[in-house]
Design a protein around this motif. Structure first.
Motif, PDB file in Angstrom:
ATOM      1  N   ALA A   1      49.876-107.034   5.577  1.00 10.39           N
ATOM      2  CA  ALA A   1      51.256-106.546   5.652  1.00 10.39           C
ATOM      3  C   ALA A   1      52.090-107.100   4.502  1.00 10.39           C
ATOM      4  N   ALA A   2      51.878-108.365   4.133  1.00  7.94           N
ATOM      5  CA  ALA A   2      52.617-108.958   3.021  1.00  7.94           C
ATOM      6  C   ALA A   2      52.265-108.279   1.706  1.00  7.94           C
ATOM      7  N   LEU A   3      50.996-107.920   1.516  1.00  5.71           N
ATOM      8  CA  LEU A   3      50.605-107.198   0.305  1.00  5.71           C
ATOM      9  C   LEU A   3      51.239-105.807   0.262  1.00  5.71           C
ATOM     10  N   GLY A   4      51.361-105.173   1.402  1.00  3.21           N
ATOM     11  CA  GLY A   4      52.038-103.870   1.457  1.00  3.21           C
ATOM     12  C   GLY A   4      53.511-103.982   1.098  1.00  3.21           C
ATOM     13  N   VAL A   5      54.158-105.021   1.601  1.00  5.71           N
ATOM     14  CA  VAL A   5      55.571-105.244   1.277  1.00  5.71           C
ATOM     15  C   VAL A   5      55.730-105.548  -0.214  1.00  5.71           C
ATOM     16  N   ALA A   6      54.832-106.362  -0.768  1.00  6.26           N
ATOM     17  CA  ALA A   6      54.898-106.691  -2.187  1.00  6.26           C
ATOM     18  C   ALA A   6      54.668-105.452  -3.049  1.00  6.26           C
ATOM     19  N   THR A   7      53.781-104.571  -2.624  1.00  5.96           N
ATOM     20  CA  THR A   7      53.545-103.326  -3.363  1.00  5.96           C
ATOM     21  C   THR A   7      54.780-102.437  -3.346  1.00  5.96           C
ATOM     22  N   ALA A   8      55.408-102.311  -2.193  1.00  5.32           N
ATOM     23  CA  ALA A   8      56.628-101.507  -2.106  1.00  5.32           C
ATOM     24  C   ALA A   8      57.736-102.100  -2.965  1.00  5.32           C
ATOM     25  N   ASP A   9      57.894-103.434  -2.967  1.00  8.87           N
ATOM     26  CA  ASP A   9      58.899-104.074  -3.813  1.00  8.87           C
ATOM     27  C   ASP A   9      58.600-103.847  -5.290  1.00  8.87           C
ATOM     28  N   GLY A  10      57.332-103.897  -5.662  1.00  5.59           N
ATOM     29  CA  GLY A  10      56.957-103.643  -7.049  1.00  5.59           C
ATOM     30  C   GLY A  10      57.252-102.215  -7.475  1.00  5.59           C
ATOM     31  N   LEU A  11      57.028-101.267  -6.576  1.00  2.00           N
ATOM     32  CA  LEU A  11      57.337 -99.864  -6.892  1.00  2.00           C
ATOM     33  C   LEU A  11      58.839 -99.643  -7.032  1.00  2.00           C
ATOM     34  N   TYR A  12      59.636-100.312  -6.179  1.00  2.00           N
ATOM     35  CA  TYR A  12      61.093-100.237  -6.311  1.00  2.00           C
ATOM     36  C   TYR A  12      61.541-100.825  -7.643  1.00  2.00           C
ATOM     37  N   ALA A  13      60.927-101.937  -8.045  1.00  2.20           N
ATOM     38  CA  ALA A  13      61.278-102.558  -9.325  1.00  2.20           C
ATOM     39  C   ALA A  13      60.898-101.651 -10.490  1.00  2.20           C
ATOM     40  N   LEU A  14      59.751-101.002 -10.412  1.00  2.00           N
ATOM     41  CA  LEU A  14      59.330-100.071 -11.460  1.00  2.00           C
ATOM     42  C   LEU A  14      60.287 -98.887 -11.559  1.00  2.00           C
ATOM     43  N   ALA A  15      60.701 -98.358 -10.422  1.00  2.00           N
ATOM     44  CA  ALA A  15      61.657 -97.244 -10.428  1.00  2.00           C
ATOM     45  C   ALA A  15      62.988 -97.680 -11.027  1.00  2.00           C
ATOM     46  N   ALA A  16      63.410 -98.909 -10.738  1.00  2.00           N
ATOM     47  CA  ALA A  16      64.668 -99.406 -11.301  1.00  2.00           C
ATOM     48  C   ALA A  16      64.576 -99.576 -12.811  1.00  2.00           C
ATOM     49  N   VAL A  17      63.450-100.060 -13.300  1.00  4.38           N
ATOM     50  CA  VAL A  17      63.280-100.241 -14.753  1.00  4.38           C
ATOM     51  C   VAL A  17      63.240 -98.895 -15.458  1.00  4.38           C
ATOM     52  N   LEU A  18      62.476 -97.958 -14.936  1.00  7.54           N
ATOM     53  CA  LEU A  18      62.385 -96.639 -15.569  1.00  7.54           C
ATOM     54  C   LEU A  18      63.715 -95.897 -15.513  1.00  7.54           C
ATOM     55  N   GLY A  19      64.384 -95.954 -14.380  1.00 10.59           N
ATOM     56  CA  GLY A  19      65.687 -95.301 -14.261  1.00 10.59           C
ATOM     57  C   GLY A  19      66.735 -95.960 -15.133  1.00 10.59           C
ATOM     58  N   GLY A  20      66.705 -97.281 -15.212  1.00 11.67           N
ATOM     59  CA  GLY A  20      67.668 -97.990 -16.052  1.00 11.67           C
ATOM     60  C   GLY A  20      67.469 -97.714 -17.526  1.00 11.67           C
ATOM     61  N   SER A  21      66.213 -97.633 -17.960  1.00 15.27           N
ATOM     62  CA  SER A  21      65.974 -97.352 -19.380  1.00 15.27           C
ATOM     63  C   SER A  21      66.357 -95.915 -19.721  1.00 15.27           C
ATOM     64  N   ALA A  22      66.122 -94.980 -18.812  1.00 18.63           N
ATOM     65  CA  ALA A  22      66.533 -93.596 -19.054  1.00 18.63           C
ATOM     66  C   ALA A  22      68.060 -93.490 -19.093  1.00 18.63           C
ATOM     67  N   LEU A  23      68.718 -94.204 -18.217  1.00 13.15           N
ATOM     68  CA  LEU A  23      70.177 -94.183 -18.190  1.00 13.15           C
ATOM     69  C   LEU A  23      70.756 -94.859 -19.429  1.00 13.15           C
ATOM     70  N   ALA A  24      70.127 -95.937 -19.871  1.00  7.58           N
ATOM     71  CA  ALA A  24      70.617 -96.639 -21.062  1.00  7.58           C
ATOM     72  C   ALA A  24      70.486 -95.762 -22.307  1.00  7.58           C
ATOM     73  N   SER A  25      69.403 -95.014 -22.424  1.00  9.95           N
ATOM     74  CA  SER A  25      69.263 -94.142 -23.591  1.00  9.95           C
ATOM     75  C   SER A  25      70.206 -92.953 -23.516  1.00  9.95           C
ATOM     76  N   ALA A  26      70.569 -92.521 -22.313  1.00  7.81           N
ATOM     77  CA  ALA A  26      71.511 -91.411 -22.173  1.00  7.81           C
ATOM     78  C   ALA A  26      72.942 -91.854 -22.454  1.00  7.81           C
ATOM     79  N   LEU A  27      73.234 -93.122 -22.302  1.00 10.82           N
ATOM     80  CA  LEU A  27      74.595 -93.633 -22.487  1.00 10.82           C
ATOM     81  C   LEU A  27      74.773 -94.342 -23.822  1.00 10.82           C
ATOM     82  N   ARG A  28      74.020 -93.944 -24.831  1.00 10.50           N
ATOM     83  CA  ARG A  28      74.185 -94.556 -26.151  1.00 10.50           C
ATOM     84  C   ARG A  28      75.577 -94.258 -26.682  1.00 10.50           C
ATOM     85  N   PRO A  29      76.164 -95.201 -27.393  1.00 11.74           N
ATOM     86  CA  PRO A  29      77.513 -94.954 -27.921  1.00 11.74           C
ATOM     87  C   PRO A  29      77.489 -93.901 -29.033  1.00 11.74           C
ATOM     88  N   ALA A  30      78.580 -93.185 -29.151  1.00 10.76           N
ATOM     89  CA  ALA A  30      78.705 -92.169 -30.190  1.00 10.76           C
ATOM     90  C   ALA A  30      78.822 -92.859 -31.543  1.00 10.76           C
TER      91      ALA A  30
END
Length: 94
Positions: A41-70
């Motif tokens: 069960a702990a490994l399952g929780v750690a896997t879910a937390d890792g997937l949430y972290a991966l989604a946050a990194v990918l979403g944050g990098s996509a958002l950062a490139s979309a919000l580049r200054p003019a």
């Protein structure tokens, strides 16, 4: 020396481990069933937390490139005159 180091490591891990609702549930699950079930069960929780972290990194990098200054305009450039006319001293009026 070794005993003090071991005591310090155990105290550090005791402070660093988050004790929240999921951690409490995992401890109670392992106590009620078996260590193997708790670890699974702990490994399952750690896997879910890792997937949430991966989604946050990918979403944050996509958002950062979309919000580049003019790009900034340099001083003295007129906004409405084309580049060829700016080089000649500005737009000509008729």
């Amino acid at each position: 020396m070794t005993a003090a180091l071991l005591a310090g490591l155990l105290a550090g891990y005791g402070i660093a481990i988050p004790v929240g609702a999921v951690g409490t549930y995992l401890v109670s699950l392992a106590a009620r069933t078996s260590l193997r079930t708790g670890v699974s069960a702990a490994l399952g929780v750690a896997t879910a937390d890792g997937l949430y972290a991966l989604a946050a990194v990918l979403g944050g990098s996509a958002l950062a490139s979309a919000l580049r200054p003019a790009p900034r305009r340099q001083r003295g450039q007129h906004q409405h005159a084309p580049p060829a006319q700016r080089a000649q001293g500005g737009a000509q009026r008729r």
